[in-house]
Design an enzyme around this catalytic site. Structure first.
Site, PDB file in Angstrom:
ATOM      1  N   ARG A  19       0.827  -1.219   0.000  1.00 35.19           N
ATOM      2  CA  ARG A  19       0.000   0.000   0.000  1.00 35.19           C
ATOM      3  C   ARG A  19       0.854   1.260   0.000  1.00 35.19           C
ATOM      4  NH1 ARG A  19      -5.147  -1.590   3.861  1.00 35.19           N
ATOM      5  NH2 ARG A  19      -6.179  -2.742   2.211  1.00 35.19           N
ATOM      6  N   LYS A  57     -18.247 -17.829  -0.710  1.00 36.81           N
ATOM      7  CA  LYS A  57     -19.675 -17.655  -0.434  1.00 36.81           C
ATOM      8  C   LYS A  57     -20.464 -16.933  -1.520  1.00 36.81           C
ATOM      9  CE  LYS A  57     -19.624 -17.808   4.530  1.00 36.81           C
ATOM     10  NZ  LYS A  57     -19.523 -17.005   5.731  1.00 36.81           N
ATOM     11  N   GLY A  66      -8.500  -9.886  -2.286  1.00 38.26           N
ATOM     12  CA  GLY A  66      -7.320 -10.334  -1.540  1.00 38.26           C
ATOM     13  C   GLY A  66      -6.842 -11.714  -1.938  1.00 38.26           C
ATOM     14  N   GLY A  88     -12.458  -4.086  -0.291  1.00 43.21           N
ATOM     15  CA  GLY A  88     -13.891  -3.778  -0.154  1.00 43.21           C
ATOM     16  C   GLY A  88     -14.344  -2.710  -1.133  1.00 43.21           C
TER      17      GLY A  88
HETATM   18  P1  AMP Z   1     -13.539 -15.178  -0.905  1.00 48.16           P
HETATM   19  O1  AMP Z   1     -12.911 -14.395   0.217  1.00 48.16           O
HETATM   20  O2  AMP Z   1     -15.025 -15.266  -0.814  1.00 48.16           O
HETATM   21  O3  AMP Z   1     -13.031 -14.773  -2.262  1.00 48.16           O
HETATM   22  O4  AMP Z   1     -13.077 -16.696  -0.663  1.00 48.16           O
HETATM   23  C1  AMP Z   1     -11.742 -17.107  -0.726  1.00 48.16           C
HETATM   24  C2  AMP Z   1     -11.626 -18.443  -0.058  1.00 48.16           C
HETATM   25  O5  AMP Z   1     -12.450 -19.379  -0.701  1.00 48.16           O
HETATM   26  C3  AMP Z   1     -10.226 -19.021  -0.086  1.00 48.16           C
HETATM   27  O6  AMP Z   1      -9.688 -19.030   1.205  1.00 48.16           O
HETATM   28  C4  AMP Z   1     -10.424 -20.444  -0.613  1.00 48.16           C
HETATM   29  O7  AMP Z   1      -9.704 -21.411   0.112  1.00 48.16           O
HETATM   30  C5  AMP Z   1     -11.914 -20.647  -0.431  1.00 48.16           C
HETATM   31  N1  AMP Z   1     -12.424 -21.688  -1.341  1.00 48.16           N
HETATM   32  C6  AMP Z   1     -12.304 -21.748  -2.674  1.00 48.16           C
HETATM   33  N2  AMP Z   1     -12.845 -22.882  -3.138  1.00 48.16           N
HETATM   34  C7  AMP Z   1     -13.329 -23.563  -2.086  1.00 48.16           C
HETATM   35  C8  AMP Z   1     -13.998 -24.812  -1.924  1.00 48.16           C
HETATM   36  N3  AMP Z   1     -14.257 -25.588  -2.980  1.00 48.16           N
HETATM   37  N4  AMP Z   1     -14.342 -25.199  -0.678  1.00 48.16           N
HETATM   38  C9  AMP Z   1     -14.069 -24.407   0.369  1.00 48.16           C
HETATM   39  N5  AMP Z   1     -13.448 -23.217   0.297  1.00 48.16           N
HETATM   40  C10 AMP Z   1     -13.075 -22.788  -0.925  1.00 48.16           C
END
Ligand code: AMP
Length: 398
Positions: free
Chosen positions: A35, A198, A354, A377
């Site tokens: 940053r 999610k 991230g 964000g």
């Molecule tokens: P996000 O912050 O929503 O972009 O999520 C990132 C996280 O999603 C990372 O830490 C990944 O390990 C997790 N992730 C990706 N694919 C999977 C999966 N098939 N099952 C569980 N976690 C996952």
């Protein structure tokens, strides 16, 4: 909004809002300097013209109280090394001594104010507090894209104190320009790859992108809620039951709008969420009970890669598997390589978030991506189609 190239800062005291909310270890050393590095171009330009740079930022969440743990004095040494000249610590914005310290600075010097969030008024966007900050300078530059989604005194309100004298630094300007390029003028075919854990956290992005993309690729943990919604057995994979109706709605909308929606067609499964788990690759999509989908399988990689290779604009947010564990990083690695090679052959690619940045850095492919957004964000809200208060304030300035 006006960029800093549209004025000359010679002899001016320039209040520059930066995002130096950097991670510190127990010895208060900066553990990730990205940053600070990304503000160098803006600061060098201003000091190079003979301006006096007065940097201001927040650090952590001191909740309106003075707390030495969150003092920006901890970053002075690192900032001086990165910016290539001594950064003078100026103390608190309301300290009666601070204007004298600023008066002692010479053209080309750099000063740094104390953490603005030591005052609750900062996060409230308080006009009187913004006026107090504004008294310390002649004009305002915002280079804190990472905080542009906050309507705070130093990120938005302060623009009112400098009508016609508020500018976007290169980092903020470039982030907004690159995101606009993707959202407003994409060369088609435009493909978005959305992964991560999610559906709920990416829902607004998915909805906004449905108005813009030709192809929508969904992978990662969130894909299993979509697959469940389509009647596929997902075993113990990540699942958000309350998002099933939403997932169905997105699938329907994509279909009605003629957008191609791609979901995994095979999976690397594990019998537990661990590096030493037993694994097996499904030959079709169903995942038996006791197993969870941790990565996309080889057929899916081929299918996703074919779509990506034929795209001219690519937006990627969120890993396609649990890439932090080597066993489950192949899908994310293969897609990262495909995005990089497609970019080399002339496509435009933007990666943000991230974990996506961590992935592209891990695979050492950052140099082959058109733009890497570090906005966190703020970038997510921009992709959701929201007007960010920091940018809105500059856009509305005369
Ligand atoms: P996000 O912050 O929503 O972009 O999520 C990132 C996280 O999603 C990372 O830490 C990944 O390990 C997790 N992730 C990706 N694919 C999977 C999966 N098939 N099952 C569980 N976690 C996952």
């Amino acid at each position: 909004m006006k960029s800093i190239d549209q004025t000359n800062f010679s002899g001016k005291k320039v209040l520059i809002r930066v995002d130096y909310n950097v991670p510190l270890n127990e010895q208060f050393e900066v553990t990730d300097t990205t940053r600070i590095e990304r503000t160098k171009e803006t600061i060098s330009n201003i000091t190079g013209e003979g301006g006096i740079a007065i940097l201001m930022s927040h650090l952590g969440r001191p909740k309106g109280e003075v707390n030495d743990k969150y003092s920006l004095k901890h970053i002075v040494k690192t900032a001086s090394a990165i910016l290539g000249k001594e950064v003078h610590f100026l103390g608190d914005v309301l300290d009666p001594e601070t204007p004298n310290k600023i008066a002692a600075l010479k053209p080309g010097d750099i000063g740094l104010l104390e953490n603005l969030r030591f005052h609750a008024e900062e996060e409230k966007g308080d006009l009187e507090f913004a006026k107090a900050i504004a008294k310390l300078g002649d004009c305002y530059v915002n280079d804190a894209f990472g905080t542009a989604h906050r309507e705070h005194a130093s990120t938005a309100t302060i623009v009112k104190c400098f009508p016609g004298k508020s500018y976007a630094g290169y980092l903020l300007y470039n982030e907004a320009a690159n995101l606009d390029h993707v959202l407003q003028n994409p060369v088609t075919p435009f493909t978005a790859i959305i992964g991560g854990s999610k559906v709920s956290s990416k829902l607004n992005i998915l909805n906004n992108l449905l108005d813009k993309v030709d192809n929508l690729i969904i992978g990662g943990g969130m894909a299993y809620t979509f697959l469940n919604a389509l009647g596929v057995k997902i075993g113990n994979s990540l699942f958000e039951e309350d998002m099933v109706p939403v997932a169905k709605e997105i699938v329907k909308k994509a279909h009605l709008r003629g957008i191609n929606l791609y979901l995994p067609i095979d999976n690397i499964c594990a019998d537990k969420y661990a590096e030493d788990a037993n694994t097996y690759t499904t030959t079709q999509n169903h995942i038996p009970d006791g197993w969870e989908g941790m990565d996309i399988g080889p057929k899916t990689i081929r299918m996703f890669a074919d779509i990506i290779k034929n795209s001219r604009t690519i937006l990627w947010n969120g890993p396609l598997g649990v890439f932090e564990m080597k066993k489950f990083s192949n899908g994310t690695h293969a897609i990262a390589l495909t995005v990089a090679t497609t970019t080399i052959s002339g496509a435009y690619s933007l990666i943000g978030g991230g974990d996506s940045i961590a992935a592209i850095t891990k695979f050492d492919l950052g140099d082959y991506i058109s733009y890497i957004s570090t906005g966190g964000g703020a970038m997510l809200e921009y992709l959701e189609g929201k007007a960010l208060p920091g940018i809105k304030a500059l856009n509305e300035d005369e």
